[in-house]
Design an enzyme around this catalytic site. Structure first.
Site, PDB file in Angstrom:
ATOM      1  N   SER A  17      -5.512  -1.106  -9.679  1.00 54.96           N
ATOM      2  CA  SER A  17      -5.147  -2.126  -8.763  1.00 54.96           C
ATOM      3  C   SER A  17      -6.445  -2.882  -8.479  1.00 54.96           C
ATOM      4  CB  SER A  17      -4.604  -1.743  -7.269  1.00 54.96           C
ATOM      5  OG  SER A  17      -3.993  -2.706  -6.690  1.00 54.96           O
ATOM      6  N   HIS A  23      -1.731  -3.600 -10.648  1.00 52.53           N
ATOM      7  CA  HIS A  23      -0.735  -4.567  -9.734  1.00 52.53           C
ATOM      8  C   HIS A  23      -1.185  -5.977  -9.719  1.00 52.53           C
ATOM      9  CE1 HIS A  23      -0.926  -0.362  -7.247  1.00 52.53           C
ATOM     10  NE2 HIS A  23      -0.009  -0.521  -8.365  1.00 52.53           N
ATOM     11  N   ASP A  76      -0.699   4.588  -4.952  1.00 56.72           N
ATOM     12  CA  ASP A  76       0.157   4.491  -6.122  1.00 56.72           C
ATOM     13  C   ASP A  76      -0.535   5.199  -7.072  1.00 56.72           C
ATOM     14  OD1 ASP A  76       2.302   3.890  -7.790  1.00 56.72           O
ATOM     15  OD2 ASP A  76       1.551   1.961  -8.473  1.00 56.72           O
TER      16      ASP A  76
END
Length: 200
Positions: free
Chosen positions: A20, A47, A140
């Protein structure tokens, strides 16, 4: 029509990577160190802002000997290619190696989600999967790491102490389902040792 399942060529048949915040630099370093003849496909969740198209695949393709592209639904994942989940779509893979994209609800507030990618890789490949968690904020990937390890896969996590953003690596390490915690620069060597050195 789905492509036929392939016989395993080595101990591992797929690598899945999640990142991310700080991910562009981390992916550039990781993919840039892998050879063009890398023996398995690499599936990537980064992401991304769902409101905009992304040039990430083009950027990484220029920095890597691998072919790097946005994943398309229905294509067969090929060795030597890195597939990036498009903005706002979950990336999944089946046991036949065919990719799919999903509009399922967000997981851990994100879509694409590493958890769903890792879970699909675990279901499809079991012990023949390697999953990697790199820099990023949030949690995540932690649940997906547990799924991958529970099914016999190998888990590599970027060292939270040296990651640009420690949230995702910390969450993965706290799951206690991790095989290797490594500095980013050491992960390509670990992948080589696992995937290349062990192949017939």
């Amino acid at each position: 029509m789905s492509a036929p399942a392939r016989e395993p060529l080595g101990r591992f048949d797929v690598v899945a990577v999640a990142t991310s915040a700080g991910g562009v630099q981390a992916l550039s370093a990781l993919l840039g160190a892998l050879p063009a003849d890398f023996p398995v496909p690499v599936l990537i969740v980064q992401h991304l802002d769902p409101r905009h198209d992304t040039t990430l695949a083009d950027i990484l393709d220029r920095r890597s000997a691998l072919r790097v592209k946005l994943a398309d639904a229905g294509e067969h994942a090929e060795p030597g290619t890195a597939y990036i989940a498009p903005p706002d779509r979950h990336l999944l893979i089946g046991a036949d190696g065919v990719l799919s994209l999903s509009d399922r609800p967000r997981t851990q507030f994100v879509r694409p989600a590493a958890d769903l990618l890792f879970e699909s890789v675990a279901d499809a490949y079991g012990a023949r999967a390697v999953v990697c968690v790199l820099t990023g904020s949030g949690r995540d990937g932690a649940a997906g790491v547990v799924a991958a390890k529970t099914r016999g896969g190998t888990v590599i996590v970027e060292d939270p102490e040296t990651a640009a953003f420690a949230g995702m690596p910390h969450a993965a390490v706290r799951s206690e389902h991790v095989d290797h915690v490594l500095a980013l620069a050491d992960i390509p060597t670990a992948l080589h040792d696992l995937l290349v050195a062990t192949r017939p």
